[in-house]
Design a protein around this motif. Structure first.
Motif, PDB file in Angstrom:
ATOM      1  N   LYS A   1       8.321  -8.607   0.493  1.00 58.34           N
ATOM      2  CA  LYS A   1       7.276  -8.822   1.482  1.00 58.34           C
ATOM      3  C   LYS A   1       7.579 -10.043   2.354  1.00 58.34           C
ATOM      4  O   LYS A   1       6.964 -10.232   3.398  1.00 58.34           O
ATOM      5  CB  LYS A   1       5.931  -9.038   0.794  1.00 58.34           C
ATOM      6  CG  LYS A   1       5.391  -7.805   0.108  1.00 58.34           C
ATOM      7  CD  LYS A   1       3.908  -7.984  -0.189  1.00 58.34           C
ATOM      8  CE  LYS A   1       3.468  -7.130  -1.354  1.00 58.34           C
ATOM      9  NZ  LYS A   1       3.662  -7.788  -2.664  1.00 58.34           N
TER      10      LYS A   1
ATOM     11  N   ASP B   1       1.406   2.472   1.266  1.00 59.66           N
ATOM     12  CA  ASP B   1       1.641   1.369   0.349  1.00 59.66           C
ATOM     13  C   ASP B   1       2.936   0.581   0.506  1.00 59.66           C
ATOM     14  O   ASP B   1       2.914  -0.608   0.762  1.00 59.66           O
ATOM     15  CB  ASP B   1       1.541   1.899  -1.080  1.00 59.66           C
ATOM     16  CG  ASP B   1       0.415   1.196  -1.819  1.00 59.66           C
ATOM     17  OD1 ASP B   1      -0.486   0.686  -1.115  1.00 59.66           O
ATOM     18  OD2 ASP B   1       0.459   1.144  -3.051  1.00 59.66           O
TER      19      ASP B   1
ATOM     20  N   LYS C   1       3.904  -0.821   4.246  1.00 62.60           N
ATOM     21  CA  LYS C   1       2.938  -1.463   5.130  1.00 62.60           C
ATOM     22  C   LYS C   1       3.175  -2.959   5.342  1.00 62.60           C
ATOM     23  O   LYS C   1       2.622  -3.546   6.254  1.00 62.60           O
ATOM     24  CB  LYS C   1       1.519  -1.211   4.627  1.00 62.60           C
ATOM     25  CG  LYS C   1       1.178  -1.861   3.329  1.00 62.60           C
ATOM     26  CD  LYS C   1      -0.238  -1.458   2.925  1.00 62.60           C
ATOM     27  CE  LYS C   1      -0.610  -2.033   1.585  1.00 62.60           C
ATOM     28  NZ  LYS C   1      -1.885  -1.506   1.115  1.00 62.60           N
ATOM     29  N   TRP C   2       4.016  -3.589   4.486  1.00 65.40           N
ATOM     30  CA  TRP C   2       4.211  -5.040   4.586  1.00 65.40           C
ATOM     31  C   TRP C   2       5.274  -5.384   5.610  1.00 65.40           C
ATOM     32  O   TRP C   2       6.337  -4.770   5.661  1.00 65.40           O
ATOM     33  CB  TRP C   2       4.604  -5.626   3.232  1.00 65.40           C
ATOM     34  CG  TRP C   2       3.648  -5.229   2.147  1.00 65.40           C
ATOM     35  CD1 TRP C   2       3.897  -4.393   1.102  1.00 65.40           C
ATOM     36  CD2 TRP C   2       2.288  -5.631   2.008  1.00 65.40           C
ATOM     37  NE1 TRP C   2       2.777  -4.252   0.322  1.00 65.40           N
ATOM     38  CE2 TRP C   2       1.779  -5.001   0.853  1.00 65.40           C
ATOM     39  CE3 TRP C   2       1.446  -6.475   2.749  1.00 65.40           C
ATOM     40  CZ2 TRP C   2       0.475  -5.173   0.416  1.00 65.40           C
ATOM     41  CZ3 TRP C   2       0.147  -6.653   2.307  1.00 65.40           C
ATOM     42  CH2 TRP C   2      -0.334  -6.008   1.158  1.00 65.40           C
TER      43      TRP C   2
ATOM     44  N   ASP D   1       3.681  -4.922  14.533  1.00 71.42           N
ATOM     45  CA  ASP D   1       4.754  -4.295  13.771  1.00 71.42           C
ATOM     46  C   ASP D   1       6.004  -4.227  14.654  1.00 71.42           C
ATOM     47  O   ASP D   1       5.952  -3.638  15.731  1.00 71.42           O
ATOM     48  CB  ASP D   1       4.315  -2.877  13.362  1.00 71.42           C
ATOM     49  CG  ASP D   1       5.258  -2.245  12.355  1.00 71.42           C
ATOM     50  OD1 ASP D   1       6.482  -2.436  12.509  1.00 71.42           O
ATOM     51  OD2 ASP D   1       4.767  -1.572  11.434  1.00 71.42           O
TER      52      ASP D   1
ATOM     53  N   THR E   1       0.139 -12.419   4.128  1.00 70.44           N
ATOM     54  CA  THR E   1       1.139 -11.406   4.411  1.00 70.44           C
ATOM     55  C   THR E   1       0.687 -10.545   5.576  1.00 70.44           C
ATOM     56  O   THR E   1      -0.481 -10.159   5.654  1.00 70.44           O
ATOM     57  CB  THR E   1       1.268 -10.466   3.185  1.00 70.44           C
ATOM     58  OG1 THR E   1       1.233 -11.248   2.006  1.00 70.44           O
ATOM     59  CG2 THR E   1       2.552  -9.677   3.235  1.00 70.44           C
ATOM     60  N   TYR E   2       1.616 -10.238   6.457  1.00 69.52           N
ATOM     61  CA  TYR E   2       1.284  -9.317   7.546  1.00 69.52           C
ATOM     62  C   TYR E   2       1.336  -7.881   7.046  1.00 69.52           C
ATOM     63  O   TYR E   2       2.259  -7.502   6.335  1.00 69.52           O
ATOM     64  CB  TYR E   2       2.246  -9.500   8.710  1.00 69.52           C
ATOM     65  CG  TYR E   2       1.957 -10.769   9.473  1.00 69.52           C
ATOM     66  CD1 TYR E   2       0.825 -10.878  10.272  1.00 69.52           C
ATOM     67  CD2 TYR E   2       2.807 -11.865   9.367  1.00 69.52           C
ATOM     68  CE1 TYR E   2       0.543 -12.048  10.955  1.00 69.52           C
ATOM     69  CE2 TYR E   2       2.537 -13.042  10.051  1.00 69.52           C
ATOM     70  CZ  TYR E   2       1.403 -13.125  10.845  1.00 69.52           C
ATOM     71  OH  TYR E   2       1.115 -14.282  11.515  1.00 69.52           O
ATOM     72  N   MET E   3       0.309  -7.113   7.428  1.00 68.78           N
ATOM     73  CA  MET E   3       0.202  -5.750   6.945  1.00 68.78           C
ATOM     74  C   MET E   3      -0.133  -4.814   8.096  1.00 68.78           C
ATOM     75  O   MET E   3      -0.984  -5.121   8.931  1.00 68.78           O
ATOM     76  CB  MET E   3      -0.912  -5.679   5.902  1.00 68.78           C
ATOM     77  CG  MET E   3      -1.094  -4.301   5.327  1.00 68.78           C
ATOM     78  SD  MET E   3      -2.642  -4.154   4.439  1.00 68.78           S
ATOM     79  CE  MET E   3      -3.797  -4.013   5.771  1.00 68.78           C
ATOM     80  N   ASN E   4       0.548  -3.693   8.117  1.00 69.91           N
ATOM     81  CA  ASN E   4       0.224  -2.644   9.083  1.00 69.91           C
ATOM     82  C   ASN E   4      -0.734  -1.655   8.413  1.00 69.91           C
ATOM     83  O   ASN E   4      -0.332  -0.899   7.539  1.00 69.91           O
ATOM     84  CB  ASN E   4       1.506  -1.922   9.508  1.00 69.91           C
ATOM     85  CG  ASN E   4       1.227  -0.882  10.572  1.00 69.91           C
ATOM     86  OD1 ASN E   4       0.085  -0.440  10.736  1.00 69.91           O
ATOM     87  ND2 ASN E   4       2.267  -0.491  11.295  1.00 69.91           N
TER      88      ASN E   4
ATOM     89  N   LEU F   1      -1.078  -6.061  13.612  1.00 70.87           N
ATOM     90  CA  LEU F   1      -1.032  -6.294  12.159  1.00 70.87           C
ATOM     91  C   LEU F   1      -2.234  -7.100  11.699  1.00 70.87           C
ATOM     92  O   LEU F   1      -2.831  -7.841  12.470  1.00 70.87           O
ATOM     93  CB  LEU F   1       0.243  -7.057  11.810  1.00 70.87           C
ATOM     94  CG  LEU F   1       1.565  -6.378  12.144  1.00 70.87           C
ATOM     95  CD1 LEU F   1       2.731  -7.315  11.839  1.00 70.87           C
ATOM     96  CD2 LEU F   1       1.708  -5.079  11.366  1.00 70.87           C
TER      97      LEU F   1
ATOM     98  N   ALA G   1      -1.462 -11.050  -0.502  1.00 72.36           N
ATOM     99  CA  ALA G   1      -0.787 -10.096  -1.378  1.00 72.36           C
ATOM    100  C   ALA G   1       0.182 -10.863  -2.274  1.00 72.36           C
ATOM    101  O   ALA G   1       0.643 -11.955  -1.897  1.00 72.36           O
ATOM    102  CB  ALA G   1      -0.029  -9.073  -0.549  1.00 72.36           C
TER     103      ALA G   1
ATOM    104  N   ASN H   1       6.781 -13.062   1.839  1.00 73.49           N
ATOM    105  CA  ASN H   1       5.551 -13.856   1.961  1.00 73.49           C
ATOM    106  C   ASN H   1       5.508 -14.999   0.961  1.00 73.49           C
ATOM    107  O   ASN H   1       4.464 -15.526   0.663  1.00 73.49           O
ATOM    108  CB  ASN H   1       4.331 -12.949   1.761  1.00 73.49           C
ATOM    109  CG  ASN H   1       4.301 -12.338   0.373  1.00 73.49           C
ATOM    110  OD1 ASN H   1       5.301 -12.368  -0.345  1.00 73.49           O
ATOM    111  ND2 ASN H   1       3.168 -11.794  -0.021  1.00 73.49           N
TER     112      ASN H   1
END
Ligand code: ANZ
Ligand code: ZN
Length: 852
Positions: free
Chosen positions: A619, A584, A587-588, A601, A576-579, A608, A613, A621
């Motif tokens: 998400k 919480d 951020k996805w 992002d 999963t890409y997260m910033n 990212l 996750a 994902n």
């Protein structure tokens, strides 16, 4: 020689299994029973990887048990009532029934396509009248037993979904479903008296050694048994008394005030004229807070003095009466005695409100000192008159005894568990089968009139109260007992009720005359293996246990606990890409919005990170089961899921490992097809085994032993599959491919593979010339003799350096090992003409000659 192509064989074998009736539940046989159950899904429309993991685990167990000679019940159904169907109706105008049944149809096709060995003859859907008829019937059983009652209650109101939700469905002050901040509201509601069973639900956890300790602990905490006392504080200038519940009667001399819940009926009475306006304002303010907000330990404790006073009967002292938000009306007596020196929340409250802090317990052997925080440990009493010097544990008893003698109070056991509020102001649920008569009160619908059918001409808007209340033609009926015009109950039941007994119905799913035949339910229950998500660790399992006990007490079944063994599987996680700069929820970033070459992002341009996750729609994902199956086949997906992580751990979806399992199945395919091509299938020589044959035979029987133990002992499918790989390597490497032992190895490999990769196993089994399905082949037992190691490799060292090795009997003692070593050709060569200073023998390993 054919290649392994899953698409060629999967459907074929699924059809064959159906024709053979492999998955049919057998009732009349002397075989022992085994009930394998997955938590049934909500028919949302499509299966996700979490479902696939859940059902794959249960299916592997079910298949193993069938091969081990059990008659297996492995059913599937649909937890089909609930809000999403109703919301679909509101948003898109599709009737809930239509939406639900379409989804069921779709998901059933998906499940069948996955080849699970499910007995589809037992299928149930909780929204179908021939199921909810019995849900209603059970409600009437509770009603008759005095376990269903109505009362006005402050309820949690979800302003978005416009419905009441249970305490357990309020998470951090918000609705678990809509996420809206929950409000409080007074309504007349139906409750089930689960508190009557609190003690049993707690004690019987001891009858469940096959449950994870963690889950049992969560249940015990939820039930929350505490032992203490009710103590009374007379109100100054009144005949009335305030009763408090305390678990610390030993701190009675440290009480510096009494606190009532704002809703407490005595609040008004004790409030003085001067404080009236301020108290009313405070009560109003608190009434909108959720329980969670009120009891959080970190908040400064808000409250207000009522101006009234009460008497501590032990000291004769007059102490102030306050109200505060942290005291809950629904727990204990709705009033507490404030002991700031020894309770964390009281300490904060008293410090904040400038109330007296009196120390009455000190650590054994220590002098009284000023407190910076509450002292909550056990210790010795001080400032407590005749109880001074007593240990706090003894003082609890002594003080309660004294209170009972003086008429100041009583010992009391209290549970945190509350009665179960089951009324929902919703349409898509089982109607509560009650008719309200102006003369007779709440009258049960006669059994012959069940089910109380859900009308299908109800307008759903998502606003206001119960949709059923707007349908006059449905609502208005004569009272079944006196005939007076009366009205149906228009609330429906919490859908947790539907899932509290479905596992019982599976044992006799099509019974039209009874909820189930006692013979059937008592035969197949309890569930031998239940598999599902940890998110159900508390409520679903507690409610199911409660229902089982009530139905037992009604004489409908004869066991105490519904689920013998429980496996709570971990989550399936995707990349999963997260910033990392966002919090919480925000951020996805869904994969579809990201350029994999330069992941940023899309909103802010920030770089990212790629992390694992839990897969979820939001998400973006997820990995779709269909895609994996189209590419690699079902068996590969199953093998990956079972191999990648132990079932109770989270599973990271990793394409490279999926490939790895696909390659492994290809290797098995090649091993078997080459073996068939070699023409050695029927070799049956019975000569004394050679060394390589003995080694191979040992590898085969180790695999049988380990795999059986790995599954039965603790569902360690991952290590079981490792053992399968070891066996396939041993077979690939061995020279004696024309030996009957090799044939035994190939056959064993396929039989052991069957629960994990059922399609390829049956195909290869068939190609090996067997006419029956491998799935009805007996599971293998290991031969203990084959495991005996009769030779070992002995390493010869000279001055600590390995110079060679040799095979020696495994039974030799130290002296024997040394003799073999001395006589060996390697040693002779290196020792010749030298002086042996020392000989070191490590049994089972080596002999080292130290020479000069
Ligand atoms: C005095 C005291 C002194 C307490 C002390 C604790 C420590 P459990 O174990 O969860 O049952 N309490 C009682 N009723 C309450 C209510 N309605 N709302 C909020 N708090 C309440 O907790 C029992 C303790 O929680 C009781 O014991 C009471 O505070 C508080 F050094 O009484 B205790
Ligand atoms: Zn009546």
């Amino acid at each position: 020689e054919s290649r392994y192509n899953p698409a060629d064989i999967e459907e074929k074998w699924q059809n064959t299994w159906t024709e053979l009736g492999l998955d049919k539940t057998v009732t009349d046989s002397d075989k022992p029973k085994f009930y394998a159950l997955s938590m049934f899904p909500y028919p949302s429309g499509s299966l996700h990887m979490g479902h696939v993991r859940n059902y794959t685990i249960t299916d592997a167990i079910a298949r193993l048990k069938r091969m081990q000679g059990y008659r297996v019940l492995h059913p599937m159904g649909w937890d089909a009532f609930g809000l999403p169907a109703e919301n679909a109706a509101i948003d898109r105008g599709v009737p809930p029934a239509k939406w639900t049944y379409q989804n069921i149809e779709q998901m059933r096709q998906q499940l069948k396509r996955l080849g699970y060995s499910i007995d589809w003859n037992c299928e149930v859907a909780t929204c179908s009248p021939d199921y909810y008829r019995w849900t209603q019937w059970i409600f009437l059983q509770f009603f008759e037993a005095g376990l269903a009652y109505q009362r006005e209650a402050a309820v949690n109101w979800d302003p978005v979904d416009q419905t009441v939700i249970a305490n357990e469905q309020v998470i951090d002050g918000r609705s678990w479903r809509s996420g809206a901040i929950v409000e409080r509201k007074l309504l007349r509601q139906w409750f089930l008296k689960i508190t009557d069973y609190a003690e049993q639900l707690l004690n019987d956890l001891d009858k469940l050694p096959g449950w994870p300790e963690r889950v049992k602990l969560m249940q015990a905490n939820w039930i929350g048994k505490s032992t203490g006392a009710y103590l009374e504080f007379p109100i100054v200038g009144s005949d009335e008394k305030i009763a408090v519940y305390t678990t610390r009667p030993d701190t009675i001399y440290g009480v510096s005030y009494v606190v009532l819940a704002p809703e407490h009926p005595l609040t008004e009475k004790v409030t003085t004229k001067e404080q009236k306006a301020a108290v009313e304002a405070f009560v109003q303010e608190v009434s909108n807070q959720s329980e969670m907000e009120r009891t959080a330990e970190d908040k400064p404790k808000r409250g207000i003095s009522t101006g009234g006073k009460a008497i501590n009967l032990f000291t004769g002292e007059e102490i102030p009466i306050w109200i505060a938000d942290y005291v809950l009306y629904e727990y204990g007596t709705g009033a507490v005695m404030g002991v700031p020196a020894h309770d964390v929340r009281d300490f904060k409250f008293a410090s904040y409100q400038n109330l007296a802090i009196k120390v009455v317990i000190v650590a054994d052997g220590e002098a009284e000192a000023e407190l910076k925080a509450a002292y909550t440990e056990a210790g010795v009493l001080v400032n407590s008159q005749q109880f001074d010097g007593m240990a706090s544990g003894d003082a609890k008893k002594a003080i309660v005894e004294y209170a009972e003698k003086q008429g100041y109070g009583k010992a009391r056991i209290q549970y945190r568990l509350r009665d179960w509020l089951i009324s929902r102001q919703r349409y898509w649920g089982a109607p509560i089968p009650i008719i309200h008569c102006p003369n007779c009160g709440a009258v049960p619908v006669p059994e012959k009139d069940l089910p109380v059918q859900l009308p299908d001409n109800v307008e759903l808007t998502g606003r206001g109260g119960s949709p059923l209340a707007s349908l006059e033609s449905w609502k208005n009926v004569p009272c079944p007992s006196c005939g007076t015009p009366a009205q149906r109950e228009t609330d429906t039941m919490d859908t947790f009720i539907d899932s509290s007994w479905y596992f019982l119905r599976f044992t006799d799913a099509k019974n039209e005359n009874k909820i189930f035949e006692p013979g059937r339910v008592n035969d197949f229950m309890p569930v031998d293996q239940y598999v599902g998500g940890i998110e159900h660790a508390i409520l679903h399992l507690l409610y199911s246990r409660f229902f089982t006990k009530v139905l037992r007490d009604r004489g409908l079944l004869n066991f105490d606990e519904p689920f013998q063994r429980l496996l709570t599987q971990g989550m399936v996680q995707g990349l999963t890409y997260m910033n990392p700069n966002k919090s919480d929820k925000d951020k996805w970033v869904p994969t579809s919005l990201v350029n994999a070459e330069d992941p940023r992002d899309p909103k802010t341009g920030e770089p990212l990170q790629l992390v694992y996750a839990t897969m979820s729609k939001s998400k973006g994902n997820g990995v779709a089961p269909e895609d994996v199956i189209a590419k690699y086949g079902i068996d590969t997906a199953r093998m990956f899921i079972l191999f990648k992580a132990p079932p109770e751990k989270d599973l990271e979806w990793d394409e490279a490992d999926v490939e790895g399992q696909f390659r492994f199945l290809n290797r098995v395919w090649r091993l078997v097809t080459e073996f068939i091509a070699s023409g050695n299938v029927n070799s049956t020589s019975t000569n004394e085994l050679t060394k390589p044959e003995k080694d191979l035979r040992r590898a085969i029987h180790i695999a049988i032993k380990e795999i059986t133990e790995d599954i039965e002992g603790g569902y360690q499918f991952n290590t079981a599959i490792s053992e399968l790989m070891k066996l396939s390597n041993a077979l690939a490497d061995v020279a004696c491919k024309d030996s009957p032992v090799y044939a035994e190895g190939i056959n064993t490999l396929i039989v052991l593979l069957a629960p994990f990769a059922p399609h390829i196993a049956d195909e290869l089994w068939h190609q090996l010339g067997n006419s029956e399905s491998v799935h009805i082949h007996e599971w293998l037992k290991f031969d203990p003799e084959a495991l005996v190691v009769d030779e070992m490799t002995l390493v010869i060292q000279i001055n600590g350096k390995k110079r060679g090795d040799l095979q020696v009997p495994a039974t030799l003692d130290k002296a024997g090992l040394e003799q073999y070593a001395r006589d060996s050709e390697v040693a002779q060569r290196h020792i010749e003409g030298k002086d042996i200073k020392k000989v070191i023998v490590v049994p089972g390993k080596l002999v080292n000659f130290v020479v000069g």
